[in-house]
Structure formats: structure tokens, C-alpha cells
Design an enzyme around this catalytic site. Structure first.
Site, PDB file in Angstrom:
ATOM      1  N   GLU A  74       0.886  -1.163   0.000  1.00 16.00           N
ATOM      2  CA  GLU A  74       0.000   0.000   0.000  1.00 16.00           C
ATOM      3  C   GLU A  74       0.917   1.204   0.000  1.00 16.00           C
ATOM      4  OE1 GLU A  74      -2.485   0.758   3.510  1.00 16.00           O
ATOM      5  OE2 GLU A  74      -2.160   2.763   2.706  1.00 16.00           O
ATOM      6  N   CYS A  85      -2.944   7.470   5.304  1.00 17.87           N
ATOM      7  CA  CYS A  85      -2.946   7.135   3.878  1.00 17.87           C
ATOM      8  C   CYS A  85      -4.241   7.596   3.226  1.00 17.87           C
ATOM      9  CB  CYS A  85      -2.715   5.652   3.671  1.00 17.87           C
ATOM     10  SG  CYS A  85      -3.274   4.645   5.018  1.00 17.87           S
TER      11      CYS A  85
HETATM   12  P1  NAP Z   1       9.369   3.935   3.655  1.00 16.30           P
HETATM   13  O1  NAP Z   1      10.555   4.782   3.459  1.00 16.30           O
HETATM   14  O2  NAP Z   1       8.743   3.372   2.431  1.00 16.30           O
HETATM   15  O3  NAP Z   1       9.807   2.722   4.616  1.00 16.30           O
HETATM   16  C1  NAP Z   1       8.913   1.681   4.958  1.00 16.30           C
HETATM   17  C2  NAP Z   1       9.700   0.389   5.149  1.00 16.30           C
HETATM   18  O4  NAP Z   1      10.229  -0.037   3.893  1.00 16.30           O
HETATM   19  C3  NAP Z   1      10.887   0.549   6.083  1.00 16.30           C
HETATM   20  O5  NAP Z   1      11.039  -0.631   6.823  1.00 16.30           O
HETATM   21  C4  NAP Z   1      12.048   0.721   5.130  1.00 16.30           C
HETATM   22  O6  NAP Z   1      13.245   0.249   5.692  1.00 16.30           O
HETATM   23  C5  NAP Z   1      11.646  -0.152   3.950  1.00 16.30           C
HETATM   24  N1  NAP Z   1      12.218   0.362   2.705  1.00 16.30           N
HETATM   25  C6  NAP Z   1      12.088   1.623   2.212  1.00 16.30           C
HETATM   26  N2  NAP Z   1      12.757   1.742   1.043  1.00 16.30           N
HETATM   27  C7  NAP Z   1      13.305   0.524   0.804  1.00 16.30           C
HETATM   28  C8  NAP Z   1      14.119   0.002  -0.249  1.00 16.30           C
HETATM   29  N3  NAP Z   1      14.494   0.759  -1.291  1.00 16.30           N
HETATM   30  N4  NAP Z   1      14.506  -1.279  -0.171  1.00 16.30           N
HETATM   31  C9  NAP Z   1      14.124  -2.053   0.866  1.00 16.30           C
HETATM   32  N5  NAP Z   1      13.377  -1.632   1.887  1.00 16.30           N
HETATM   33  C10 NAP Z   1      12.953  -0.351   1.865  1.00 16.30           C
HETATM   34  O7  NAP Z   1       8.241   4.664   4.449  1.00 16.30           O
HETATM   35  P2  NAP Z   1       8.311   5.552   5.778  1.00 16.30           P
HETATM   36  O8  NAP Z   1       9.662   5.470   6.379  1.00 16.30           O
HETATM   37  O9  NAP Z   1       7.182   5.137   6.581  1.00 16.30           O
HETATM   38  O10 NAP Z   1       7.996   7.013   5.318  1.00 16.30           O
HETATM   39  C11 NAP Z   1       8.646   7.650   4.246  1.00 16.30           C
HETATM   40  C12 NAP Z   1       7.599   8.272   3.337  1.00 16.30           C
HETATM   41  O11 NAP Z   1       6.697   7.242   2.938  1.00 16.30           O
HETATM   42  C13 NAP Z   1       6.706   9.302   3.958  1.00 16.30           C
HETATM   43  O12 NAP Z   1       7.276  10.564   3.973  1.00 16.30           O
HETATM   44  C14 NAP Z   1       5.500   9.227   3.071  1.00 16.30           C
HETATM   45  O13 NAP Z   1       5.724   9.972   1.909  1.00 16.30           O
HETATM   46  C15 NAP Z   1       5.402   7.784   2.701  1.00 16.30           C
HETATM   47  N6  NAP Z   1       4.421   7.021   3.494  1.00 16.30           N
HETATM   48  C16 NAP Z   1       3.196   6.851   2.971  1.00 16.30           C
HETATM   49  C17 NAP Z   1       2.246   6.154   3.689  1.00 16.30           C
HETATM   50  C18 NAP Z   1       0.900   5.927   3.124  1.00 16.30           C
HETATM   51  O14 NAP Z   1       0.103   5.282   3.790  1.00 16.30           O
HETATM   52  N7  NAP Z   1       0.577   6.417   1.974  1.00 16.30           N
HETATM   53  C19 NAP Z   1       2.523   5.633   4.945  1.00 16.30           C
HETATM   54  C20 NAP Z   1       3.788   5.820   5.467  1.00 16.30           C
HETATM   55  C21 NAP Z   1       4.724   6.520   4.711  1.00 16.30           C
HETATM   56  P3  NAP Z   1      14.432   1.261   6.140  1.00 16.30           P
HETATM   57  O15 NAP Z   1      13.769   2.438   6.754  1.00 16.30           O
HETATM   58  O16 NAP Z   1      15.179   0.440   7.089  1.00 16.30           O
HETATM   59  O17 NAP Z   1      15.138   1.550   4.880  1.00 16.30           O
END
Ligand code: NAP
Length: 525
Positions: free
Chosen positions: A265, A302
Site C-alpha cells: 500500500e 494514507c
Molecule cells: P518507507 O521509506 O517506504 O519505509 C517503509 C519500510 O520499507 C521501512 O522498513 C524501510 O526500511 C523499507 N524500505 C524503504 N525503502 C526501501 C528500499 N528501497 N529497499 C528495501 N526496503 C525499503 O516509508 P516511511 O519510512 O514510513 O515514510 C517515508 C515516506 O513514505 C513518507 O514521507 C510518506 O511519503 C510515505 N508514506 C506513505 C504512507 C501511506 O500510507 N501512503 C505511509 C507511510 C509513509 P528502512 O527504513 O530500514 O530503509
């Protein structure tokens, strides 16, 4: 209970040996003890080996035993009491009432899945009895049931440290389906993850289940996360987070010799349509509802209403004016992590600098660290249609109002949208014909359509769809919230001409589980 800062592999706590992850209080930027040394590929190997060893036994647990296990998890989480809430508050900056509510939702979600497991409908038993006399060819006895896919990797989400994290919806639905789960904890709330992870491990032990049913790993997504998704014993992935993170996991899952499904998601801006009569009759009330939905939880939902679509004119001007006034008075709120705050700042700065959008209002400035200010922008439909950047998700309390010249332009804007989790219609009786004419488009675009409400607040129930076409999710055929989420982790198997003694219990002729089978084309009462 003191936190160990260690990985949880089956029933063992094991120290990691990679880069340190440490919780940060986003309200103060203070580091929180203990430090969690990240896991390595070796830890992934250990957890996967245990999960695989547990799989065949766990997936055949009796329905009652599995339901009791899931209820025991809920009970163990509740038994953590204030320690869990206090730690989650420190790690996320979320207020106590929100976390109390989220804990209630998490436990209710677990209990709902326990009820689902007991009812057994998810087994979807179908029986086509043998027809030995059929001409020109006899028919075999054919029986179908659903079985668990295999061990599932779950990525905890940052924005729901309980309900979408270690024992959240992905874990609950995978365990309900009979899949062992390995969670990759989100680095934003490692202590909360450990408390909940140990509650799950206690439930595994109390219920006499094989230890590999559950493990919890810390570490970098690029190392531990990718190793997990690439391990041949993992058969599906659940993820909530950024579009780039979700796409990276999908790529890794597709690159395996045996590709597997990733239920990611990702991003959604959740369009809200204000139809003409509704806007004319109650613009002030709509502005109030909109701003309270937009600013809830610093906009870190979200389903946050990131896009408003309406016809240009005095009624929309009144709505924008009223919403702007409320936004200007709205206090800044602590965002979940410094990373999310910085990402939000870049998103709103990009919008503020975009000549196709106009800043209508900004919320109050905060003095503490990581304080997100609400924003409303306005753009003409023609500009929105000309610039794809205007439909990027700004994760936080930011929304764009798109002004359309006529009904056909509203349709054009909707057609131009990417896939969404939700689409909201505010309408009065006079608007019904216009709304009806847009429904086919809205159904193609979103997983949940709602009338005269606000998209934040996702009920956990049987009928919920928290899903939608890409990029809302990677698989529009399913949902990550509600009992239908169990279907993501199941697959059908057909048994042909099996002697009754060899059939799984659910398929035996005497129907010992009293399931409502589809028997020779008729649903049993
Ligand atoms: P995220 O950066 O996507 O991280 C979520 C999980 O995925 C973490 O465990 C992260 O691990 C892992 N991950 C991220 N990039 C990866 C990659 N390239 N390869 C492997 N694993 C990866 O999300 P977030 O930290 O929650 O938030 C960052 C941004 O995501 C927010 O600013 C927002 O824009 C978006 N977000 C959207 C929603 C939604 O519901 N739409 C919810 C939450 C966040 P590591 O941190 O250890 O790399």
C-alpha cells in the site's frame, strides 16, 4: 518489562551485528534507549529456516486453536498496559488518546480475525461429487479448499505503530490464513515493536505452537528487507509505506527465480468531490469537516484528503475562504519522524514554488522540532491536467483544491488521476444525476467510495476495502484492512478422487467442521 534491543528469532533474543537503529522522540529529537543493532542476512536465514520448519504444522492447526492463538496475542498486547502506550508516544509524538484508540483497534482487529478463522468461510470449500455414470465421460470427485501460501514478510508502517505494524492488519491476516510471519520492524518505533513482538512470541509459546510462527527483525530495508523478500522460503510480502519503498520490494520479489506477490500500500491523495448543491447549501460545514479530516494526526494518514475537486465560482470561493481561515488557526503538529517531516517540507515547498498552484493558507508555525504546518493550495483544472507533479502525495496535512470550469472538466480531472484508496462525494439530492454519471470513473479509480463523510477513519470490518489501483496499492484485487485481507495469503488446492481417509478435515464427506460448502453447485444452509 525492560527492552533488550535485540532481534527476536522464534523464542530467542539475539543481538544484531549491523548498523545501529535508535528510536528518536520527534517532539524533542532526543535519542531513546536502547540501541538496536540491525540484523544481517544470517539472521534472515535463521528466521526463514524456523518459519519454514513451522509452516506445515501451523497451517494445519485446528481452527479453534488458531483462533485462540490470535486472541492470546490481543490479550498479551493489552497486558502491556501503559508501558506500550508510553513508549509509542515517545517514539512517534502521537498523543495518548490516539494511541489508546489504535491499541483498541489493533486488538479488535486481531479478535475479528480470530472470529473469521473460527467461522471457516475463508476455506471456501467446494465439492463437485463424482458422476460415474455421466456420458460420454464419467466425472471425478473434485474438492477444493484454500491453504496458506507460506511464510510472509511484513514491513511495519511508520504511521500506525500498532495497527499497521508488528501485530497489525498484515500480520493478523497472514497468521489467520495459517502463514508464519517475519516482521521487518520500522526503524521509527523499535521499542514499541519489541514490546509487541515479545507479546506475540509469548502467545506462540503459551499456545504450544512451533517457535518459527513469528520472528521480528530490525535492520536496514536495503539489507534485511531485501534479503527477506529474496529468501525462497518467503511466499508473500505485506508493506505500507512510500511508493519508492514499495516499488523496490516489488522489484526484488519479481527478480527471484520464483517471483512472489507483494501487497504494497503506497500512495494516495484521496480525491474529495464537492458537488454544486452541497457546496451551495453548506460550504462552511464542508470546510470544517475538510480541515478536521486534513489535519487529523498531522495529516499522516494514507486516506488523508489531499485533493478537493469542485466547480469554480462563488460557492467554492466561500469554501476556500472558510477552510483557509481554519487552516491559519490550526496549530503545528509533531510529525512522526524527522525523515517524514523533511519529506513533507520538500513536498509543500515544491507546491509553493510551482507556478501552476497558489498557496491559499498555511497553519501556525511551531517552535519544537519536526512541527508540520497544514497547507492548502489552489489550482485551475487546466493546470492540474498539465502537470503530473500536482498529484504527487504530500504525506502530511497538505491539500490541493482543483477548480473546474464545468462538469466535463471534473470528469477529465478524475480520468487523469492515478489509482486511489478512496474517493469521497459530497452531494445533496439535486446532485445525484451528476454523481451517478461519474460513478463508473470513480469505481475504476478507487477502492472505497464514500458519500457525505471524510476518508480518514478506516473501519475494520468484513465489508471494508482499503486498497485500490496502482499506486494506491500494487494489487487492486484485494484489501489490507478488514477480514477480506486474509485472501491475500491463501491459494486454492483441488483434491481429485481422494479417499475420504486421506482428505483434509475441511473436505471430508461428513463435513465435520460444519462448513457452508458449495456442494454440487448449491450453497449449503
Ligand atoms: P518507507 O521509506 O517506504 O519505509 C517503509 C519500510 O520499507 C521501512 O522498513 C524501510 O526500511 C523499507 N524500505 C524503504 N525503502 C526501501 C528500499 N528501497 N529497499 C528495501 N526496503 C525499503 O516509508 P516511511 O519510512 O514510513 O515514510 C517515508 C515516506 O513514505 C513518507 O514521507 C510518506 O511519503 C510515505 N508514506 C506513505 C504512507 C501511506 O500510507 N501512503 C505511509 C507511510 C509513509 P528502512 O527504513 O530500514 O530503509
Amino acid at each position: 518489562m525492560s527492552l533488550t534491543g535485540k532481534l527476536l528469532i522464534g523464542q530467542q533474543t539475539i543481538p544484531g551485528d549491523r548498523e545501529i537503529i535508535q528510536g528518536i522522540n520527534p517532539a524533542t529529537d532526543a535519542l531513546l534507549e536502547p540501541a538496536y543493532a540491525g540484523g544481517s542476512a544470517e539472521h534472515v536465514e535463521q528466521a526463514c529456516a524456523l518459519a519454514w520448519a513451522a509452516f506445515d504444522r501451523y497451517r494445519e492447526t485446528a481452527l479453534e486453536a488458531r483462533a485462540e492463538f490470535i486472541e492470546t496475542i490481543a490479550h498479551e498486547i493489552e497486558a502491556l498496559g501503559d508501558e506500550l502506550i508510553d513508549r509509542a508516544m515517545a517514539e512517534t509524538g502521537l498523543p495518548r488518546p490516539r494511541l489508546l484508540g489504535e491499541r483498541g483497534r489493533t486488538c479488535q482487529q486481531l479478535r475479528l480475525f480470530a472470529r473469521t478463522v473460527r467461522a471457516g468461510e475463508w476455506l471456501d470449500v467446494r465439492v463437485d461429487s463424482a458422476q460415474p455414470q455421466r456420458q460420454p465421460l464419467p466425472r471425478s470427485d473434485l474438492r477444493q479448499r484454500q491453504i496458506a501460501l507460506g511464510p510472509v514478510a511484513v514491513f511495519g508502517a511508520s504511521n500506525f505503530p500498532l495497527a499497521f505494524s508488528v501485530a497489525g492488519g498484515d500480520t493478523a491476516s497472514a497468521l489467520a490464513a495459517g502463514c508464519p510471519v517475519i516482521v521487518k520492524a520500522h526503524g521509527a518505533h523499535p521499542g514499541t515493536s519489541e514490546l509487541v513482538g515479545r507479546a506475540v512470541a509469548r502467545a506462540v509459546k503459551a499456545c504450544g505452537l512451533p517457535e518459527g510462527v513469528f520472528s521480528l527483525l530490525y535492520g536496514s530495508g536495503r539489507e534485511v528487507g531485501i534479503a527477506l523478500v529474496s529468501d525462497p522460503r518467503i511466499k508473500a510480502v505485506g508493506f505500507t509505506g512510500s511508493r519508492s519503498g514499495g516499488l523496490a520490494l516489488i522489484k526484488a520479489a519479481q527478480a527471484r527465480p520464483e517471483p512472489i506477490p507483494v501487497y504494497a500500500e503506497m500512495s494516495s491523495i484521496n480525491p474529495v468531490l464537492l458537488f454544486p448543491a452541497a457546496l451551495r447549501n453548506r460550504s462552511q460545514a464542508l470546510a470544517e469537516g475538510f480541515v478536521s479530516s486534513l489535519t487529523l494526526g498531522a495529516g499522516q494518514f494514507c486516506t488523508n484528503p489531499g485533493l478537493v475537486i469542485a466547480l469554480k465560482g462563488p460557492a467554492l470561493d466561500t469554501f476556500i475562504g472558510a477552510a483557509a481561515e481554519l487552516i491559519q488557526r490550526s496549530p503545528a503538529q509533531t510529525m512522526l519522524t524527522p525523515g517524514i517531516f523533511n519529506a513533507y517540507e520538500s513536498s509543500v515547498n515544491a507546491l509553493a514554488e510551482n507556478p501552476r498552484a497558489r498557496l491559499a493558507a498555511v497553519g501556525q508555525r511551531g517552535t519544537a522540532p519536526n512541527q508540520g504546518q497544514a497547507h492548502i493550495f489552489v489550482a485551475d483544472a487546466a493546470d492540474f491536467l498539465a502537470d503530473h507533479a500536482l498529484q504527487a502525495e504530500a504525506f502530511g496535512a497538505a491539500s490541493l483544491v482543483v477548480q473546474c470550469a464545468g462538469h466535463e472538466e471534473v470528469r477529465e480531472v478524475l480520468e487523469h488521476l492515478e489509482g486511489q484508496l478512496t474517493a469521497t462525494l459530497h452531494l445533496d439530492d439535486e446532485d445525484l444525476d451528476q454523481a451517478r454519471s461519474l460513478l463508473p470513473t470513480l469505481e475504476r479509480k478507487a477502492g472505497r467510495l464514500l458519500v457525505n463523510g471524510w476518508p480518514t477513519g478506516v473501519e475494520v470490518c468484513d465489508a471494508m476495502v482499503h486498497g485500490g489501483p496502482f499506486p494506491a496499492t500494487s494489487d487492486p484485487r484485494t484489501t489490507s484492512v478488514g477480514t477480506a485481507a486474509i485472501q491475500r495469503f491463501l491459494r486454492p488446492v483441488c483434491y481429485q478422487d481422494f479417499p475420504d481417509a486421506l482428505l483434509p478435515t475441511a473436505l471430508k464427506q461428513a463435513n465435520p467442521l460444519a462448513l457452508r460448502r458449495l456442494l454440487d453447485g448449491q450453497r449449503e444452509a
